[in-house]
Design an enzyme around this catalytic site. Structure first.
Site, mmCIF file in Angstrom:
data_model
loop_
_atom_site.group_PDB
_atom_site.id
_atom_site.type_symbol
_atom_site.label_atom_id
_atom_site.label_comp_id
_atom_site.label_asym_id
_atom_site.label_seq_id
_atom_site.Cartn_x
_atom_site.Cartn_y
_atom_site.Cartn_z
ATOM 1 N N LYS A 85 7.901 -0.473 12.360
ATOM 2 C CA LYS A 85 8.590 -0.335 11.076
ATOM 3 C C LYS A 85 9.830 0.883 11.179
ATOM 4 O O LYS A 85 10.516 0.842 10.515
ATOM 5 C CB LYS A 85 7.513 0.440 9.998
ATOM 6 C CG LYS A 85 6.458 -0.733 9.555
ATOM 7 C CD LYS A 85 5.688 -0.161 8.602
ATOM 8 C CE LYS A 85 4.372 -1.095 7.955
ATOM 9 N NZ LYS A 85 3.773 -0.718 6.683
ATOM 10 N N LYS A 120 0.962 -1.196 0.031
ATOM 11 C CA LYS A 120 -0.024 0.054 -0.045
ATOM 12 C C LYS A 120 0.885 1.275 0.023
ATOM 13 O O LYS A 120 0.543 2.066 -0.776
ATOM 14 C CB LYS A 120 -0.842 -0.097 1.093
ATOM 15 C CG LYS A 120 -1.801 0.919 1.114
ATOM 16 C CD LYS A 120 -2.848 0.825 2.476
ATOM 17 C CE LYS A 120 -3.800 2.188 2.908
ATOM 18 N NZ LYS A 120 -4.580 2.057 3.856
ATOM 19 N N GLU A 161 10.493 -4.600 4.606
ATOM 20 C CA GLU A 161 10.628 -5.884 4.115
ATOM 21 C C GLU A 161 10.341 -6.250 2.718
ATOM 22 O O GLU A 161 11.053 -6.664 1.738
ATOM 23 C CB GLU A 161 9.559 -6.885 4.839
ATOM 24 C CG GLU A 161 9.887 -7.190 6.319
ATOM 25 C CD GLU A 161 9.438 -6.005 7.103
ATOM 26 O OE1 GLU A 161 9.194 -4.659 6.676
ATOM 27 O OE2 GLU A 161 9.072 -6.198 8.255
ATOM 28 N N GLU A 208 -4.874 -6.951 14.995
ATOM 29 C CA GLU A 208 -4.342 -5.526 14.913
ATOM 30 C C GLU A 208 -5.512 -4.459 14.902
ATOM 31 O O GLU A 208 -5.177 -3.328 15.131
ATOM 32 C CB GLU A 208 -3.729 -5.673 13.507
ATOM 33 C CG GLU A 208 -2.693 -4.692 12.947
ATOM 34 C CD GLU A 208 -1.960 -4.980 11.693
ATOM 35 O OE1 GLU A 208 -0.944 -5.912 11.730
ATOM 36 O OE2 GLU A 208 -2.417 -4.331 10.828
ATOM 37 N N HIS A 244 -4.725 -33.060 18.193
ATOM 38 C CA HIS A 244 -3.597 -34.009 18.861
ATOM 39 C C HIS A 244 -2.396 -32.979 19.370
ATOM 40 O O HIS A 244 -1.333 -33.259 19.315
ATOM 41 C CB HIS A 244 -3.230 -34.745 17.595
ATOM 42 C CG HIS A 244 -4.232 -35.596 17.133
ATOM 43 N ND1 HIS A 244 -4.496 -36.971 17.617
ATOM 44 C CD2 HIS A 244 -5.129 -35.663 16.350
ATOM 45 C CE1 HIS A 244 -5.557 -37.582 17.134
ATOM 46 N NE2 HIS A 244 -5.921 -36.736 16.275
ATOM 47 N N GLY A 271 -4.876 -1.761 5.135
ATOM 48 C CA GLY A 271 -4.084 -2.876 4.535
ATOM 49 C C GLY A 271 -4.658 -4.456 4.887
ATOM 50 O O GLY A 271 -4.782 -5.190 3.901
ATOM 51 N N ARG A 272 -5.349 -4.604 6.048
ATOM 52 C CA ARG A 272 -5.887 -6.029 6.473
ATOM 53 C C ARG A 272 -7.050 -6.042 5.929
ATOM 54 O O ARG A 272 -7.570 -7.161 6.120
ATOM 55 C CB ARG A 272 -5.683 -6.136 7.777
ATOM 56 C CG ARG A 272 -6.418 -5.170 8.841
ATOM 57 C CD ARG A 272 -5.992 -5.223 10.221
ATOM 58 N NE ARG A 272 -6.423 -4.153 11.050
ATOM 59 C CZ ARG A 272 -5.824 -2.861 11.176
ATOM 60 N NH1 ARG A 272 -4.717 -2.829 10.430
ATOM 61 N NH2 ARG A 272 -6.498 -2.032 11.893
HETATM 62 C C1 G6Q Z 1 -2.467 -3.658 8.001
HETATM 63 C C2 G6Q Z 1 -1.174 -3.182 8.305
HETATM 64 C C3 G6Q Z 1 -0.191 -3.932 8.185
HETATM 65 C C4 G6Q Z 1 0.399 -3.648 6.576
HETATM 66 C C5 G6Q Z 1 1.886 -3.995 6.037
HETATM 67 C C6 G6Q Z 1 2.464 -3.933 4.993
HETATM 68 O O1 G6Q Z 1 -3.478 -3.376 7.900
HETATM 69 O O2 G6Q Z 1 -1.111 -1.990 7.911
HETATM 70 O O3 G6Q Z 1 -0.099 -5.342 8.333
HETATM 71 O O4 G6Q Z 1 -0.483 -4.258 5.767
HETATM 72 O O5 G6Q Z 1 2.634 -3.664 7.194
HETATM 73 O O6 G6Q Z 1 2.227 -2.555 4.387
HETATM 74 P P1 G6Q Z 1 2.492 -2.157 3.111
HETATM 75 O O7 G6Q Z 1 1.281 -2.646 2.308
HETATM 76 O O8 G6Q Z 1 2.241 -0.493 3.203
HETATM 77 O O9 G6Q Z 1 3.681 -2.452 2.721
#
Ligand code: G6Q
Length: 554
Positions: A512, A206, A212, A353, A384, A267-268
């Site tokens: 981050k 996003k 990462e 989150e 199990h 994002g989620r």
């Molecule tokens: C989700 C969070 C988080 C995010 C990641 C990746 O709601 O904000 O999990 O999706 O940190 O972020 P980017 O999509 O910006 O790389």
């Protein structure tokens, strides 16, 4: 923001709990033929049975009164109207707009966002067609048959979970990989399995600034250039899914190979947007659309159904009851479908989150416990492993059991066996086993009294462990869409009741920035650095130990 624990409904619920705590859920079933019908609800192809929770009609009435006192209906309206309900980030929350095919318009700051949603969806469809028909090829004119989604968190968990869940719908000959961890082994292991001439890298971020993802994307680009690709070929092998056009261009991805979404998509909550490209490429655009339509059906139910018949509302309220009155600090997600093996991880993020918050929307401390710890594994594997603690541990843990009536791959009597476990577990968790029953059983086995005395406490189960059961016919794209939307709205309703903002994630933002501060203090392999003298003693000690190990590395 008024304190929810001071409301009449909250106090009544506390009194309800005190009144029924001596009785058992099993006992509540006796003499109540209508309990299952009263405490179950059906919507969008899903059936939810919440009768195995320790609830009575008074509890349900007071939970609904609680939802009214928290103004769940008003909050629901504000979400769908595009109000800035994620106020700490100044954003609306409109992921349902991404899956609304009814031509309804949605507005953010007076602007109709629906036409742009449709344009982007058409663009995704055209791109998928290009790949699937072979019109869009790699730089050596070979068709693209492999995708590598590079993203993390919301840009990884959702699409990966859905791709796994829809395995029976995978298009022939297509492969999908997901790389999220900055641990280079993740990318390294993936690149060993793919061909640079037939692979498309989907850089999903996003913000397009996440350490990462950017590190993995840059390394993938270098690998591509080292393995026959040229800079001019990047457009054929790299696409970006993002809200940040400028950063995408700086990375070297052609804006024509970029699919956009918007800051009103969290994002989620983004798998319904361009972030779902990996899903559409792996299962076909038609199935991606069915997933969206399934979620939309649940949205329509959530918008219109009265609170008492509203599946996400009831699931949320039962969750509040278990968390705040029964005292369950953890909640298990237990899918009895192997293809849903990533659902617990996905919901762990979605829930923890969103509602892992300790201040209410106006910044004051919450007065009640908020989001529980979410964990889980598919059944029967979990049986199990950790179910022991669910049955006989000292904490009460609530759980959602999820199962399709028909498997996508019926083999012999596997599915009957799976379903019998699904049913037996919820029954056992509710009913438990009394010491008297255990003793009678051991006596009938002609065990000596000394052995019966010794074994009985260990074989006794307290019962009264609350569970919900969610069943549906088959795990199709439509049902999966509805299932995900069910949980999204459940989480939202709980956030409203607890008074927290479910749509920000300052804890993630902290991670981050922290890692970036320490990065320059870690040595390269074989490099010796003077001892670091900042940080607390533990961090300093670990840092110097790691640097020594790395410096000594041959
Ligand atoms: C989700 C969070 C988080 C995010 C990641 C990746 O709601 O904000 O999990 O999706 O940190 O972020 P980017 O999509 O910006 O790389």
């Amino acid at each position: 923001m008024s304190d929810i624990s001071k409301t009449l409904a909250w106090r009544s619920l506390a009194a309800d709990f005190a009144a029924i705590s001596a009785s058992t859920t099993g006992a509540l079933f006796k003499g109540d033929a209508g309990r299952f019908d009263r405490y179950s609800v059906e919507a969008a192809g899903l059936f939810l049975d919440y009768s195995k929770n320790k609830i009575t009609d008074e509890v349900v009435e007071n939970l609904i009164a609680l939802a009214r006192e928290a103004d769940v209906e008003g909050a629901r309206k504000r979400m769908f109207s595009g109000d800035t309900i994620n106020h700490t980030e100044g954003r609306a929350v409109l992921h349902p707009a991404l899956r609304d095919f009814s031509m309804r318009d949605y507005f953010v700051d007076g602007e109709n966002i629906s036409p742009a949603v449709r344009v982007e969806l058409d663009k995704l469809r055209a791109f998928c067609d290009g790949i699937h028909t072979g019109m869009r090829k790699g730089h050596t004119d070979k068709p693209i048959d492999t995708i590598v989604n590079i993203g993390i968190g919301g840009s990884d968990l959702g699409p990966q979970m859905v791709v796994e869940a829809l395995r029976p719908y995978w298009l022939d000959g297509r492969r999908a990989f997901f790389v999220s961890n900055v641990d280079g082994q993740h990318l390294h292991d993936t690149l060993k399995d793919v061909d640079p001439e037939t692979t498309l890298f989907i850089v999903a971020s996003k913000t397009f600034t996440t350490q990462e993802t950017m590190t993995n994307a840059n390394s993938a680009k270098k690998w591509f250039l080292k393995n026959g690709g040229k800079n001019k070929n990047i457009a054929k092998h790299f696409v970006a899914l993002s809200t940040n056009r400028h950063a995408v261009e700086s990375f070297g991805i052609d804006p024509d190979s970029m699919f956009v979404f918007w800051d009103w998509v969290g994002g989620r909550y983004s798998l319904w947007s361009a972030i779902g490209l990996s899903i559409a490429l792996q299962v076909g655009f038609e199935n991606f659309e069915k997933l969206l339509r399934g979620a939309h059906a649940l949205d329509e139910h959530f918008r219109a159904a009265p609170l008492a018949d509203n599946m996400p509302v009831m699931l949320a309220l039962i969750g509040v009851w278990n968390r705040n009155f029964v005292g369950a600090a953890s909640h298990a997600i237990l899918p009895y479908d192997q293809h849903l093996h990533r659902l617990p991880a996905y919901l762990q993020q979605a829930d923890m989150e969103s509602n892992g918050k300790r201040v209410t929307s106006d910044g004051t401390s919450v007065s009640v416990a908020t989001g529980p710890v979410i964990f889980g594994e598919p059944g029967t594997n979990g049986q199990h492993a950790f179910y022991q603690l669910l049955h006989q541990g000292t904490d009460v843990i609530s759980a959602d059991f999820i199962a399709p009536a028909i498997s996508q791959s019926e083999i012999g009597d596997h599915h009957q066996k799976l379903l019998s476990n699904f049913l037996a577990q919820t029954e056992a968790l509710m009913c438990g086993k009394t010491t008297e029953d255990v003793r009678a059983e051991l006596t009938s086995e002609k065990r000596p009294k000394s052995e019966i005395d010794a074994l009985a406490p260990h074989k006794t189960f307290p019962g009264d462990r609350p569970t919900n059961s969610i069943v549906f016919e088959k795990l199709t794209p439509e049902t999966l869409g509805a299932l995900i939307a069910l949980y999204e709205h459940k989480i939202f309703v709980q956030g409203v009741i607890w008074g927290v903002n479910s749509f920000d994630q300052w804890g993630v933002e902290l991670g981050k920035t922290l890692a970036k501060t320490i990065l320059p203090e870690i040595t390269g392999l074989g490099e010796h650095k003077p001892e670091i003298d900042t940080h607390d003693a533990s961090t300093k000690g670990l840092l110097n130990r790691i640097n020594k190990l790395r410096g000594d590395a041959k």
